[in-house]
Design a protein around this motif. Sequence first.
Motif, short mmCIF file in Angstrom:
data_model
loop_
_atom_site.label_atom_id
_atom_site.label_comp_id
_atom_site.label_asym_id
_atom_site.label_seq_id
_atom_site.Cartn_x
_atom_site.Cartn_y
_atom_site.Cartn_z
N LEU A 73 -52.04 5.39 2.74
CA LEU A 73 -50.67 4.82 2.97
C LEU A 73 -50.68 3.78 1.69
N SER A 74 -51.98 3.30 1.17
CA SER A 74 -51.93 2.44 0.06
C SER A 74 -51.33 2.92 -1.46
N THR A 75 -51.58 4.34 -1.40
CA THR A 75 -51.30 4.98 -2.69
C THR A 75 -49.72 5.47 -2.60
N GLU A 76 -49.12 5.31 -1.88
CA GLU A 76 -47.66 5.71 -1.63
C GLU A 76 -46.76 4.98 -2.56
N ILE A 77 -45.88 5.77 -3.27
CA ILE A 77 -44.98 4.84 -4.38
C ILE A 77 -43.83 4.37 -3.72
#
Length: 84
Positions: A73-77
């Motif tokens: 979820l933290s690497t979602e753009i």
Amino acid sequence: MGRKDASATKLPVDQYRKQIGKQDYKKTKTVLKATRLKAEAKKNTSGFRDAFLVVAAILLFFLCIYAFFYLNLSTEINLDVDMD
């Protein structure tokens, strides 16, 4: 007749166990009692260790799930932001 004769002979393992048993009788009662208490104490402490290992395994499992979702979820753009 052959079966009676075959059952009369003892296995070497049985003879060995009998010799060990005779040696145990030579020990004093205090030594035997101390050995028995030591074995019981070792058996009782394993329950605490097993419970600790189960709890640690469950926590590790949840930590892995949390890390998996956190990294995904933290690497979602963010697509809502205009890139002008």
